[in-house]
Design a protein around this motif. Sequence first.
Motif, short mmCIF file in Angstrom:
data_model
loop_
_atom_site.label_atom_id
_atom_site.label_comp_id
_atom_site.label_asym_id
_atom_site.label_seq_id
_atom_site.Cartn_x
_atom_site.Cartn_y
_atom_site.Cartn_z
N UNK A 1 1.05 -1.22 -0.18
CA UNK A 1 -0.12 -0.57 0.08
C UNK A 1 0.78 1.40 0.64
N UNK A 2 0.09 2.15 -0.53
CA UNK A 2 1.07 3.60 -0.88
C UNK A 2 0.18 4.38 -1.12
N UNK A 3 0.12 5.98 -1.11
CA UNK A 3 -0.85 6.90 -1.87
C UNK A 3 -0.16 8.33 -2.34
N UNK A 4 -1.13 8.71 -3.30
CA UNK A 4 -0.66 9.39 -4.05
C UNK A 4 -0.13 10.72 -3.06
N UNK A 5 0.28 11.99 -3.52
CA UNK A 5 0.24 13.20 -3.41
C UNK A 5 -0.87 13.83 -2.49
N UNK A 6 -1.53 14.44 -1.17
CA UNK A 6 -1.86 14.85 -0.96
C UNK A 6 -2.75 15.84 -1.20
N UNK A 7 -3.74 16.12 -1.22
CA UNK A 7 -4.42 16.95 -2.20
C UNK A 7 -6.10 17.07 -1.44
N UNK A 8 -6.31 18.34 -1.63
CA UNK A 8 -8.00 18.06 -1.39
C UNK A 8 -9.07 17.68 -1.77
N UNK A 9 -8.83 17.84 -3.39
CA UNK A 9 -9.77 17.28 -4.34
C UNK A 9 -9.28 15.59 -4.26
N UNK A 10 -10.75 15.37 -4.85
CA UNK A 10 -10.98 13.48 -4.39
C UNK A 10 -10.23 13.17 -5.80
N UNK A 11 -11.07 11.59 -5.82
CA UNK A 11 -11.20 10.42 -7.50
C UNK A 11 -11.91 9.85 -7.29
N UNK A 12 -12.88 9.96 -8.37
CA UNK A 12 -13.77 9.88 -9.13
C UNK A 12 -13.28 8.70 -9.91
N UNK A 13 -12.66 9.32 -10.94
CA UNK A 13 -12.12 8.72 -12.19
C UNK A 13 -11.71 7.05 -11.75
N UNK A 14 -12.41 6.24 -11.95
CA UNK A 14 -11.57 4.95 -11.75
C UNK A 14 -10.41 4.14 -12.25
N UNK A 15 -9.07 3.72 -11.90
CA UNK A 15 -8.34 3.75 -12.37
C UNK A 15 -7.71 2.50 -13.46
N UNK A 16 -6.73 3.43 -14.18
CA UNK A 16 -6.26 2.39 -15.65
C UNK A 16 -5.09 1.92 -15.25
N UNK A 17 -5.14 0.79 -15.37
CA UNK A 17 -3.80 0.02 -15.92
C UNK A 17 -3.40 -0.63 -17.33
N UNK A 18 -2.24 0.11 -17.92
CA UNK A 18 -2.07 0.01 -19.22
C UNK A 18 0.00 -1.00 -19.09
#
Length: 436
Positions: free
Chosen positions: A349-366
Motif C-alpha cells: 500500500x502507498x498513496x498519491x500526493x495529498x490534496x483536498x480534491x477527490x478521485x472519481x475516475x476509476x484507475x486504468x492499468x496499461x
Amino acid sequence: MNIIDAAVRTAFVAVWFVGSWTTEVTADWPSWRGADDHGSVAEGTYPVVLNEAAIQWRSPLPGKGCSTPILYNGNLYVTAPLDGKDGILSIDSSGAQRWITSFSTEVSGKHRNGSGCNASPVTDGETVFAYFKSGTFAAVALDGTQRWTTNLVERFGEDKRFWDHGTSPVLTQDNVVVARMHAGDSWLAAFDKETGELVWKVDRNYDVPKECDQCYTTPLVIKHSGREAILVWGAEHLTIHDASDGKEIWSCGDFNPEGNMLWPAIATPVIVDDVAVICFGRNDRGVPRLHGIRLDGSGDVTESNHVWFRDDIGTFVPTPAVHDGRVYIVRDKGEVECIDPATGETIWSDRLPKNRANYYASPLIAGGKLYAAREDGVVFVVGINDSHFELLSENDFDEPVIGSLIPGADRLFVRGEKHLFCLAATDEAKRQEARP
C-alpha cells in the motif's frame, strides 16, 4: 505541468495537433472498463509523462459530460450534450469529429461532478448503445444513424436517486441490459439489440436502510454454471440473473449487518477467478468495507460464500482495476492498495500526493503502469508490480477529469470536461523502454 496553455485557451481551432499520428489505432475498448471489465490492458507502450510532447491531438467536446469514451476499430464514441440535447459523438483516429447524433432534451447533473451523461456507451461492433439521465435509451449505427430510441423514465417512472445516474448499459449475446436501483421500484431489464423491444424486466427490490437502495454500479456479464448470466451489485445484495429471462439464480446478502444508513453502492465489483471483490461502506467518511465473495453455487449463498472481509480499506467511488491476478484500489483520497483477491490480504500500500480534491475516475492499468485521475484534472502515472509503488509523473490537464482513462494501440485517451485528449509515448521514451 499545465497542458493547456494560455495560447491554446484563446485559439479558435477545432482540433490542435502536436507531433504526428504514425500508426492506426486498432485495439478496441468497447465498454466502460474494457472487454473483460478489468480496467486494464497488459500489452502496449504508453506514455509516462503526459506533457505537450506526448499529446497527439486534443478535440473539443460540445458540452459537459462525465462518461468514459469507448473505442472500436480506431474510432472513439462518447456521450456529450449538444445545444441542450443528449448526444453521442464519434471522433476518428486523427481527432476529427465524424458525426454527432442528438436526441431529447438533456437533464443536467445535480453534483458538481455530475452530468446528464454520466453513463458510458457500449458497442457490439455494429451499434453503439447509450443511456442518459433524461431517460433516453438509444442505439445508433457506427455511422451515426439512429436505429431506435425509447425513454425509460416515461415508461417506468422517475429516477429517484439522490444524485446523478451512473449505471452504464451492458451487452449479452442478444440483448442490451440496463439496471435501475433507486428509492423506488428497482429493476433489471433487457432490450432486443436490433429493435429496442423489451425482452424481459424483473424486479429487484429490498428493504434496506435509507439510501442503501440507491445504486450507481454497472452490471457485469459473466458465465455462471456454464451459461450466460448477469451479476448485479446494489441494495446490499449481490445477485446473479439468467441472461435469457432475468430470473435470479443466485444471491448473497449480509453486507451491512449493523444497518448503517446512507450507504449507496457506487464502485462496481471486479472478479478474479471465482471471487468478486465488493467495495462498500463510506470510505469517504472513514468507514470503508471490503468483501470477498465466492461466486459458485446457486440459490441464497449468504451463509456460505463470504470468503473474507476487511473494515480498514476500501473505496467509495472509483472502481478497482485488475492486473496479473491482483486487485488495485485507488481510494477516494489517493491511497493505493494492491491486494490478493483470494485472501483479501494487502500485498503493498502507498498513496498519491495529498490534496483536498477527490478521485472519481476509476484507475486504468496499461502496460504495467497505473493511471489515476483526480477530479481537478491532475493525472498520476505510477509504476507497479507485486512489491512496490513508484510515482513516475504528475500531470495537470487544467480541466476536470471525471471519466476514466482508456487505452488504444499504444495510445492513451483522457476525457476532460472540455476536451478529449490523445497521448502517446515519445520516440525517445519508446527507445528507453526498449533498452534491456
